[in-house]
Design a protein around this motif. Sequence first.
Motif, PDB file in Angstrom:
ATOM      1  N   GLY A 265       0.664  -1.362  -0.182  1.00 47.25           N
ATOM      2  CA  GLY A 265       0.054   0.054   0.203  1.00 47.25           C
ATOM      3  C   GLY A 265       0.636   1.266   0.106  1.00 47.25           C
ATOM      4  N   ASP A 266       2.088   1.222  -0.382  1.00 50.60           N
ATOM      5  CA  ASP A 266       3.082   2.453  -0.201  1.00 50.60           C
ATOM      6  C   ASP A 266       2.962   3.120  -1.409  1.00 50.60           C
ATOM      7  N   ALA A 267       2.325   2.739  -2.401  1.00 53.65           N
ATOM      8  CA  ALA A 267       2.032   3.465  -3.894  1.00 53.65           C
ATOM      9  C   ALA A 267       0.884   3.067  -4.598  1.00 53.65           C
ATOM     10  N   ARG A 268       0.079   3.814  -5.170  1.00 51.17           N
ATOM     11  CA  ARG A 268      -1.312   3.543  -5.780  1.00 51.17           C
ATOM     12  C   ARG A 268      -1.022   2.715  -6.953  1.00 51.17           C
ATOM     13  N   GLY A 269       0.102   2.511  -7.362  1.00 53.73           N
ATOM     14  CA  GLY A 269       0.105   1.582  -8.428  1.00 53.73           C
ATOM     15  C   GLY A 269      -0.236   0.014  -8.186  1.00 53.73           C
ATOM     16  N   HIS A 270       0.169  -0.390  -7.007  1.00 57.98           N
ATOM     17  CA  HIS A 270      -0.239  -1.750  -6.650  1.00 57.98           C
ATOM     18  C   HIS A 270      -1.706  -1.738  -6.120  1.00 57.98           C
ATOM     19  N   VAL A 271      -2.144  -0.804  -5.538  1.00 59.19           N
ATOM     20  CA  VAL A 271      -3.701  -0.678  -5.342  1.00 59.19           C
ATOM     21  C   VAL A 271      -4.555  -0.628  -6.374  1.00 59.19           C
ATOM     22  N   ASN A 272      -4.044   0.314  -7.411  1.00 61.67           N
ATOM     23  CA  ASN A 272      -4.803   0.472  -8.557  1.00 61.67           C
ATOM     24  C   ASN A 272      -5.070  -1.014  -9.390  1.00 61.67           C
ATOM     25  N   ARG A 273      -3.796  -1.745  -9.474  1.00 63.71           N
ATOM     26  CA  ARG A 273      -3.960  -2.897  -9.959  1.00 63.71           C
ATOM     27  C   ARG A 273      -4.924  -3.988  -9.439  1.00 63.71           C
TER      28      ARG A 273
ATOM     29  N   GLY B 159      -1.701  -2.178   4.295  1.00 67.16           N
ATOM     30  CA  GLY B 159      -2.010  -0.942   4.846  1.00 67.16           C
ATOM     31  C   GLY B 159      -2.025   0.378   3.991  1.00 67.16           C
ATOM     32  N   ASP B 160      -1.900   1.525   4.637  1.00 64.84           N
ATOM     33  CA  ASP B 160      -1.837   2.595   3.949  1.00 64.84           C
ATOM     34  C   ASP B 160      -2.866   2.791   2.900  1.00 64.84           C
ATOM     35  N   LYS B 161      -2.659   2.996   1.751  1.00 66.10           N
ATOM     36  CA  LYS B 161      -3.540   3.346   0.470  1.00 66.10           C
ATOM     37  C   LYS B 161      -4.247   1.993   0.073  1.00 66.10           C
ATOM     38  N   VAL B 162      -3.997   0.840   0.611  1.00 68.71           N
ATOM     39  CA  VAL B 162      -5.058  -0.031   0.345  1.00 68.71           C
ATOM     40  C   VAL B 162      -6.442  -0.027   1.039  1.00 68.71           C
ATOM     41  N   HIS B 163      -6.501   0.879   2.079  1.00 64.42           N
ATOM     42  CA  HIS B 163      -7.732   1.299   2.591  1.00 64.42           C
ATOM     43  C   HIS B 163      -8.719   1.906   1.631  1.00 64.42           C
ATOM     44  N   ASP B 164      -7.867   2.604   0.471  1.00 65.90           N
ATOM     45  CA  ASP B 164      -8.681   3.263  -0.403  1.00 65.90           C
ATOM     46  C   ASP B 164      -9.694   2.396  -0.829  1.00 65.90           C
ATOM     47  N   LEU B 165      -9.540   1.122  -0.988  1.00 68.25           N
ATOM     48  CA  LEU B 165     -10.318   0.116  -1.618  1.00 68.25           C
ATOM     49  C   LEU B 165     -11.567   0.019  -0.732  1.00 68.25           C
ATOM     50  N   GLU B 166     -11.658   0.344   0.465  1.00 70.73           N
ATOM     51  CA  GLU B 166     -12.610   0.425   1.232  1.00 70.73           C
ATOM     52  C   GLU B 166     -14.074   1.218   0.821  1.00 70.73           C
TER      53      GLU B 166
END
Length: 346
Positions: A10-18, A36-43
């Motif tokens: 979750g430290d960069a949006r690239g992983h989360v966006n994928r 963690g971190d930006k992974v919570h954007d998925l909520e």
Amino acid sequence: MARILYGVMGDARGHVNRARIIAREMPQHDFLFIGGDKVHDLETDGYRVEDVPMGSTYYANNRVDIRATFTNAIRVFVRSNPVIERVARIIERFDPHLILTDYEFFTPLAARRLGRFCVSLDHQHVITRCRYDVPDGQTMSRLLTATIIEKLYSNASHFMMVSFFQLPPSDPATAEVFPAIIRREITGLTPGIGDHVLVYQTSPTFRRLFPVLEELESRFVIYGMGEFPDRKNLQFKKISREGFLRDLASCRYVIANGGHNVLSEALYLGKPVFSFPIANAYEQFINSYFLFKFGFGDYSVEAVPAAGRLREFELRLDDCRREISRNNFFGNDLVCKRLERFIDSP
């Protein structure tokens, strides 16, 4: 319907966006995310997320801060055993049909502890699981990056790598390479060739490029650097998804860093790219290097290139477009079909 547990860095949006794209491409399945971190954007998209710590990559002055990154990694990973046990309990409760990891540390270790099959789906493993000649001057950088990947992020059972450049896997029995994962917002665009160049950068030090761009005849539309008054041939825009996508689809070419997602989306739309990889980030360098080797664009490791370098690149835009048109940069369907086979029989 299958249950899919998905560990995501979750430290960069690239992983989360994928990860978000994969979940949206497979809406018939039930996803539970670990990260963690930006992974919570998925909520905000309605997905469940279980929080775990992570080893972030830190940046300073447009380069990787090796000391801060290493210090954070030590702080996270020396206390990893309780987290692995907690993730293992989550796996047991959720009982997934498929366990995925996108460069996340704890999920594959918990899966291994339980004797469960785990699939790695990311771009980073092209560095360690593909065959290629290391570029001149990059031996130590490659060794450092490869060591981190192998020691911390290579505990999966099988490796699926997505990449805009296709390299042969070193062990086809345990590793596969697919075209890039592309957002549907991108696939729905109709590209054209306008009169502007799209610049996407977020490092404050990149402002040193502005005087160089002012020497050129092109018009530059700049995102990610903040809002400034327009000057000469430079137009600064605040981040806007609709505006950015519109300017990306209609630009002549793109200037960006070496992030894989940005490069992949530009190439999908047929845009040549001039890349400035972040210093000490070997993955960004290798992306930029193969961007050039495959004829899709060019790159510079100089903080500020001469204006002549960009003028020379502009003379080769048609050649780059021809090479781009000969390649497939859309891997969503192939990747999802492969994941479905893993669900049926890992």
